[in-house]
Design a protein around this motif. Structure first.
Motif, short mmCIF file in Angstrom:
data_model
loop_
_atom_site.label_atom_id
_atom_site.label_comp_id
_atom_site.label_asym_id
_atom_site.label_seq_id
_atom_site.Cartn_x
_atom_site.Cartn_y
_atom_site.Cartn_z
N MET A 1 0.83 -1.20 0.00
CA MET A 1 0.00 0.00 0.00
C MET A 1 0.87 1.26 0.00
O MET A 1 0.71 2.15 -0.84
CB MET A 1 -0.86 -0.03 1.26
N VAL A 2 1.81 1.29 0.95
CA VAL A 2 2.64 2.48 1.09
C VAL A 2 3.58 2.62 -0.11
O VAL A 2 3.75 3.72 -0.65
CB VAL A 2 3.43 2.41 2.41
N ALA A 3 4.15 1.48 -0.55
CA ALA A 3 5.06 1.55 -1.70
C ALA A 3 4.33 2.06 -2.93
O ALA A 3 4.82 2.94 -3.66
CB ALA A 3 5.66 0.16 -1.96
N GLY A 4 3.13 1.53 -3.18
CA GLY A 4 2.36 1.96 -4.35
C GLY A 4 2.06 3.43 -4.31
O GLY A 4 2.29 4.17 -5.28
N LEU A 5 1.57 3.88 -3.15
CA LEU A 5 1.21 5.29 -3.02
C LEU A 5 2.44 6.18 -3.21
O LEU A 5 2.37 7.24 -3.82
CB LEU A 5 0.57 5.52 -1.64
N PHE A 6 3.58 5.68 -2.68
CA PHE A 6 4.81 6.47 -2.80
C PHE A 6 5.20 6.62 -4.28
O PHE A 6 5.57 7.71 -4.73
CB PHE A 6 5.95 5.80 -2.03
N ILE A 7 5.09 5.52 -5.04
CA ILE A 7 5.45 5.59 -6.46
C ILE A 7 4.56 6.60 -7.18
O ILE A 7 5.02 7.42 -7.97
CB ILE A 7 5.34 4.21 -7.12
N VAL A 8 3.25 6.55 -6.88
CA VAL A 8 2.32 7.48 -7.56
C VAL A 8 2.75 8.92 -7.30
O VAL A 8 2.74 9.76 -8.20
CB VAL A 8 0.88 7.26 -7.05
N ILE A 9 3.13 9.19 -6.07
CA ILE A 9 3.43 10.59 -5.72
C ILE A 9 4.82 10.99 -6.21
O ILE A 9 5.01 12.09 -6.72
CB ILE A 9 3.32 10.78 -4.19
N ALA A 10 5.81 10.07 -6.06
CA ALA A 10 7.19 10.48 -6.26
C ALA A 10 7.63 10.45 -7.72
O ALA A 10 8.57 11.14 -8.09
CB ALA A 10 8.11 9.59 -5.43
N ARG A 11 7.00 9.62 -8.55
CA ARG A 11 7.47 9.48 -9.94
C ARG A 11 6.79 10.47 -10.85
O ARG A 11 5.60 10.75 -10.71
CB ARG A 11 7.21 8.06 -10.44
N GLY A 12 7.55 10.98 -11.83
CA GLY A 12 6.98 11.92 -12.77
C GLY A 12 6.59 11.28 -14.09
O GLY A 12 5.93 11.90 -14.92
N ASN A 13 6.98 10.02 -14.27
CA ASN A 13 6.68 9.33 -15.52
C ASN A 13 5.27 8.77 -15.48
O ASN A 13 4.89 8.08 -14.53
CB ASN A 13 7.71 8.21 -15.71
N LEU A 14 4.47 9.07 -16.51
CA LEU A 14 3.06 8.72 -16.46
C LEU A 14 2.85 7.22 -16.33
O LEU A 14 1.95 6.76 -15.64
CB LEU A 14 2.34 9.24 -17.70
N ILE A 15 3.69 6.42 -17.01
CA ILE A 15 3.54 4.96 -16.96
C ILE A 15 3.90 4.46 -15.56
O ILE A 15 3.20 3.62 -14.98
CB ILE A 15 4.43 4.28 -18.00
N LYS A 16 5.00 4.99 -15.00
CA LYS A 16 5.41 4.54 -13.67
C LYS A 16 4.36 4.88 -12.63
O LYS A 16 4.11 4.11 -11.70
CB LYS A 16 6.75 5.17 -13.29
N LYS A 17 3.73 6.04 -12.79
CA LYS A 17 2.65 6.41 -11.89
C LYS A 17 1.54 5.37 -11.93
O LYS A 17 1.01 4.97 -10.89
CB LYS A 17 2.07 7.76 -12.30
N LEU A 18 1.21 4.92 -13.14
CA LEU A 18 0.13 3.93 -13.27
C LEU A 18 0.52 2.61 -12.62
O LEU A 18 -0.31 1.93 -12.02
CB LEU A 18 -0.22 3.72 -14.74
N ILE A 19 1.82 2.23 -12.75
CA ILE A 19 2.27 1.00 -12.12
C ILE A 19 2.12 1.13 -10.60
O ILE A 19 1.63 0.23 -9.92
CB ILE A 19 3.74 0.71 -12.51
N GLY A 20 2.52 2.31 -10.08
CA GLY A 20 2.35 2.54 -8.64
C GLY A 20 0.90 2.42 -8.23
O GLY A 20 0.58 1.79 -7.21
#
Lengths: 123, 525
Positions: free
Chosen positions: A14-33
């Motif tokens: 949960m925390v890792a996913g949310l962190f990726i969404v917030i911290a990454r600027g790449n649209l695809i990586k955000k979706l993976i998060g």
């Protein structure tokens, strides 16, 4: 700690996913998060539904312990929702790539700002 | 069994079925009539249900005849019937408008998809409202949200795509928070039926999973309803979506989220937990005040008319949540009435703003939308300057002297703006009246001052429009009168007329809201 192994994994995802969404600027990586974040919820529902030694809930004199089937059914729906969200998000990312020639958030923002500046739009 | 007994199911099923049928029919006229007929039928159903609930009390409908708590229950009380009325009524009024509006905004070959998405969005919103099952709320929420993301992405400007993407990320996080909250409640109580859940929660309210559930649900729903610090998705989404979509979202989507919040606070967790044992009312009060002042203040300095009213929406949501923070019948009434009144007024304003894009277009700038599928995908590259101009017709320098060219449209926006300010004689006055009553009841006189002061900010941003449209000289050579087509003006003015009507005759709105508030407060105690 080991008693709550399922929950520990859930919270970590949960925390890792949310962190990726917030911290990454790449649209695809955000979706993976986002997907990882949603997947953690599947575990949250399913882990308590399973009893060790429990069997499928078909009543029979041989068994006395049954697992709860409802969480699995609920999560089947949630998985479908997750797939649809991911598909739509990726489709949008493709269209954004066509319109902006980039899938990096900061570059897209920069291009909008230069366009706004030439139009005099106050954002 | 007669059809009348199945009205609660039909309320959701009709729009839901109309969507795939619209896709199968493919012809845009057929698709339009399919979805519009479904929306009108849904509106008729909502009126019928509203009358039934007013006369005979809460309706409980068992899907597939499985009794609750095992089966899914549709439960319609006063509040539900009122929100159903708002959502289906807005769809019924806005679909005819959409038909002539999207001619200019969406490539013709994807019109049928627009109608299908509209039908899905409507079905989702009605489903969230009517269902009495916690997991059902999540499923319908995602149906309406996914449809909404697509609808926003249909806007002509390329920024519509990034706005839709941003909303998808924020909206999915919100929905996942909601489903985590529901998960905790399910783990604690072992049931998904809201009424059953409420009765099983008695006695274990203070346990940690329940508090966590309350926190997750509050944050998740607040994301969806754009409570002040969580509103970032809203301005862009409203600004770049096609005009009928903006109007429909502003009038219904955030309102339904408010409804879900009220439902969970009063019908599941219970008033004593939310209002007495936790500092939630204080937090709600603070955020509402921030929205009322912050967002309205930002609205004053916007240079784009659509964005101005988008920020005004965030501010107006502050009034709705302010009513929730009081924990009194009058406060709750104010929230429910404002949810309805603001929905109508803001819907009307956005419909009229959509008309401006048509009237202001210099010949040639708004050519019919590109027809080739390639053109749809690469719209920026295909028609560079003109399409961009057409996509941003709402900047203030292009609206100078607009009142001479589009007097009816401008006058309508002014009337809608008066309702946002809360001038007596408009619907907005009624909601502010009840807000102030609730504040006085609790002896919080400074809050009365705050409500009035924040209304002054609304005066400022509405005046910004009036100043540009009425007192600036129009650009040379553009004085010919050209209103939006009647098909767009009539629905918009219908809603403006409703804004005035509900400002003068409050028997329907306040009557229902007061009943609904009493029902909620009684059950919560």
């Amino acid at each position: 700690m080991l008693d709550h192994f399922g929950y520990v994994v859930t919270v970590f995802l949960m925390v890792a996913g949310l962190f990726i969404v917030i911290a990454r600027g790449n649209l695809i990586k955000k979706l993976i998060g986002l997907s990882i974040f949603q997947t953690s919820v599947y575990l949250l529902y399913i882990v308590p539904g399973k009893l060790i030694g429990g069997t499928a809930p078909i009543i029979s004199p041989q068994f006395s312990v049954y697992s709860n089937p409802l969480p699995h059914v609920l999560i089947l729906t949630a998985i479908v929702v997750g797939v649809a969200t991911l598909a739509l998000g990726l489709a949008l990312a493709v269209r954004i790539r066509e319109a902006y020639d980039s899938i990096e958030e900061d570059e897209i923002l920069m291009r909008d700002q230069t366009a706004d500046a030439s139009e005099g739009v106050n954002t | 069994m007669s059809i009348a007994a199945h009205l609660p199911a039909l309320q959701v099923v009709l729009p839901l079925i109309s969507a795939p049928l619209a896709v199968l029919l493919r012809r845009r006229d057929l698709a339009f009539w399919m979805v519009t007929a479904a929306a009108w039928a849904a509106f008729a159903t909502a009126i019928q249900l509203w009358l039934q609930v007013a006369a005979g009390g809460t309706i409980s409908y068992h899907i597939g005849s499985w009794p609750p708590p095992w089966g899914i229950e549709y439960r319609i009380d006063r509040l539900t019937s009122f929100v159903l009325l708002l959502v289906s009524g807005m769809a019924a009024v806005m679909l005819p408008y959409a038909r002539s509006s999207i001619e200019r905004e969406i490539p013709q070959e994807s019109h049928y998809l627009f109608y299908a998405m509209f039908g899905l969005c409507l079905a989702g919103l009605l489903g969230i409202t009517i269902t009495g099952d916690a997991f059902n709320i999540f499923v319908f929420l995602e149906i309406s949200s996914l449809a909404t993301y697509v609808l926003i992405a249909l806007g002509r400007d390329r920024r519509a795509l990034t706005a839709a993407y941003q909303y998808l990320i924020m909206g999915s996080i919100g929905a996942t928070f909601i489903v985590i909250g529901i998960g905790f409640l399910y783990l604690t109580t072992g049931t998904l039926n809201l009424a059953d859940m409420a009765s099983r929660l008695r006695g274990v309210e203070s346990s940690r999973p329940v508090l966590a559930a309350l926190a997750f649900l509050t944050v998740g729903i607040s994301l969806k309803l754009a409570l002040f610090p969580l509103h970032q998705w809203l301005p862009n989404a409203y600004t770049y979506a096609p005009s009928p979509v903006t109007a429909f979202l502003a009038a219904t989507a955030t309102k339904v989220s408010v409804y879900v919040l009220i439902r969970f606070y009063f019908s599941v967790f219970g008033e004593s937990l939310v209002y007495e044992r936790l500092p939630l009312p204080q937090i709600m009060l603070g955020l509402s005040l921030l929205a009322m002042f912050g967002a309205s203040f930002i609205a004053i300095f916007q240079n784009n008319l659509k964005r101005l009213f988008a920020y005004s929406s965030v501010g107006q949501i502050g009034y709705i949540t302010l009513g929730l923070s009081f924990d009194s019948v009058n406060g709750l009434t104010a929230s429910i009435v404002h949810l309805f009144n603001h929905g109508i007024a803001k819907g009307a304003i956005f419909l009229l703003i959509g008309g401006i894009a048509v009237g202001i277009a210099t010949p040639g700038a708004v050519s019919p939308a590109p027809t080739s599928p390639k053109g749809a995908g690469r719209r920026e590259a295909a028609v560079p300057s003109n399409a961009r101009e057409a996509a941003t017709p709402h900047t203030f320098d292009r609206l100078a002297g607009l009142a001479q060219r589009m007097p009816l449209t401008c006058f309508g926006i002014v009337l809608g703006g008066l309702s946002l300010i809360g001038v007596p004689g408009t619907a907005g006055f009624i909601s502010k009246w009840y807000l102030i009553l609730a504040a006085l009841e609790q002896g919080q006189f400074w809050l009365v001052g705050a409500i009035l002061l924040s209304s002054l900010l609304a005066v400022a941003y509405v005046w910004h429009f009036i100043e540009v449209a009425y007192f600036r000289a129009p650009p040379v050579g553009q004085v010919a009168r050209k209103e939006a087509p009647l098909a767009m003006l009539i629905p918009a003015w219908l809603l403006i007329a409703a804004t005035i009507w509900f400002g003068l005759d409050t028997s329907v709105t306040v009557g229902t809201a007061l009943d609904a508030a009493r029902q909620l407060m009684d059950k919560a105690q």
